[in-house]
Design an enzyme around this catalytic site. Structure first.
Site, PDB file in Angstrom:
ATOM      1  N   HIS A   1      -9.951 -75.870  15.388  1.00  0.00           N
ATOM      2  CA  HIS A   1      -9.261 -77.121  15.069  1.00  0.00           C
ATOM      3  C   HIS A   1     -10.241 -78.148  14.496  1.00  0.00           C
ATOM      4  O   HIS A   1      -9.918 -78.865  13.548  1.00  0.00           O
ATOM      5  CB  HIS A   1      -8.581 -77.674  16.315  1.00  0.00           C
ATOM      6  CG  HIS A   1      -7.531 -76.764  16.863  1.00  0.00           C
ATOM      7  ND1 HIS A   1      -7.035 -76.867  18.150  1.00  0.00           N
ATOM      8  CD2 HIS A   1      -6.872 -75.720  16.301  1.00  0.00           C
ATOM      9  CE1 HIS A   1      -6.125 -75.933  18.346  1.00  0.00           C
ATOM     10  NE2 HIS A   1      -6.013 -75.227  17.237  1.00  0.00           N
TER      11      HIS A   1
ATOM     12  N   SER B   1      -3.836 -72.724  12.633  1.00  0.00           N
ATOM     13  CA  SER B   1      -4.016 -74.065  13.186  1.00  0.00           C
ATOM     14  C   SER B   1      -5.099 -74.861  12.468  1.00  0.00           C
ATOM     15  O   SER B   1      -4.956 -76.077  12.265  1.00  0.00           O
ATOM     16  CB  SER B   1      -4.346 -73.977  14.679  1.00  0.00           C
ATOM     17  OG  SER B   1      -3.377 -73.248  15.378  1.00  0.00           O
TER      18      SER B   1
END
Length: 309
Positions: free
Chosen positions: A195, A144
């Site tokens: 993230h 991610s």
């Protein structure tokens, strides 16, 4: 970080359906190799997740630095793999076409390593400033962070337009930040720091010195790495050539009409493509069941007509 669930890997099946829907020959080589590597390591992990995830305690304090290489390519479960790789599919097709395969491979390798390093720095800072030692032990795994970095690049090259996030139109340039907050609040177990690390690495490339540093290193170690500007094009037959784009006309320069990738993306944003892909998969399954039902009804109808004759 959650453990993998056992049973049928529905997410993996849906991922294969999306890959074959796009067509393997239409996926650029580095993107395809990245998908294949992540799928292979999901099915055949090098180490258990607990020994692959990245944390300050494991990497820095216990000197287990190999986790920087292992964590991006291992996933917690099939749905984690599915959403990451579908996102990688669309980002990869767009960015690899724009940047060229060699440079895109260089970016993937650099971002995979740097997002891990930045993640460790963020967790260390959070632990110190918030006096919360759990941040040192939080263990993250998955692609991610790299995808958030690639999204920053994608929005940098395509700055206009809006994306739909939780029903609200958000300008492309703010989409990463909006998704960061939305995923944090609506997806339990997601790594906010992972993230955020991806976004920061992407900004280091687009707004900071990272791109220049990468170009310098590429020039020092190899003359075969293509700098951004060389583009590769693919059709239903696979590799079909490349072209060099020069910002200014140069003697001997040439151009080739680029292929229209809207034939694959229909001009949709990444979020709209993902939504349509999910709907298409469900629609195909419904249609398949509906055709069986219709055939059964027609068969019954023929029997009834035969009896009435």
């Amino acid at each position: 970080m959650q453990r993998r669930s056992r049973g049928i890997n529905t997410g993996l099946i849906l991922l294969f359906s999306q890959i074959f829907r796009v067509g393997i020959n239409n996926i650029p080589p580095v993107t395809l190799a990245t998908l294949a590597l992540n799928i292979w390591l999901f099915l055949n992990p090098l180490k258990p997740l607990y020994n692959s995830c990245i944390s300050v305690e494991r990497c820095y304090q216990q000197k287990d630095w190999q986790r920087l290489l292992l964590s991006p390519v291992h996933h917690a479960d099939d749905w984690h793999l599915y959403f990451n790789m579908v996102s990688m599919l669309w980002k990869g097709v767009n960015l690899e076409r724009r940047l060229g395969s060699k440079w895109f491979a260089y970016i993937i390798a650099t971002f995979s390593l740097l997002t891990g390093v930045v993640y460790l720095l963020l967790q260390f800072v959070f632990a110190e400033f918030m006096n919360e030692p759990d941040y040192r032990r939080n263990c993250a795994v998955g692609f991610s962070g790299v995808l958030f970095a690639l999204k920053v690049l994608n929005n940098h090259y395509c700055p206009g337009g809006f994306v739909n996030i939780l029903g609200f139109p958000v300008p492309n340039r703010f989409a990463c930040w909006a998704e960061l907050v939305a995923i944090h609040f609506f997806t339990p177990g997601s790594s906010f720091s992972g993230h955020l690390a991806g976004i920061l690495v992407g900004l280091m490339y687009t707004q900071g010195p990272l791109k220049k540093m990468m170009e310098t290193c590429a020039g020092m170690f190899s003359s075969n790495i293509d700098y951004p500007g060389q583009q590769y094009y693919f059709n239903s037959s696979g590799y079909s050539g490349y072209q060099d784009h020069y910002p200014y006309s140069r003697p001997g320069s040439y151009e080739q009409a680029p292929r229209n990738y809207d034939v694959y993306t229909a001009g949709l944003s990444e979020e709209e493509q993902l939504d349509r892909a999910l709907r298409a998969s469900l629609w195909d399954r419904g249609n398949h069941a509906g055709r069986k039902c219709c055939r059964s009804k027609r068969s019954v109808g023929r029997v009834v007509r035969d009896l009435l004759r």
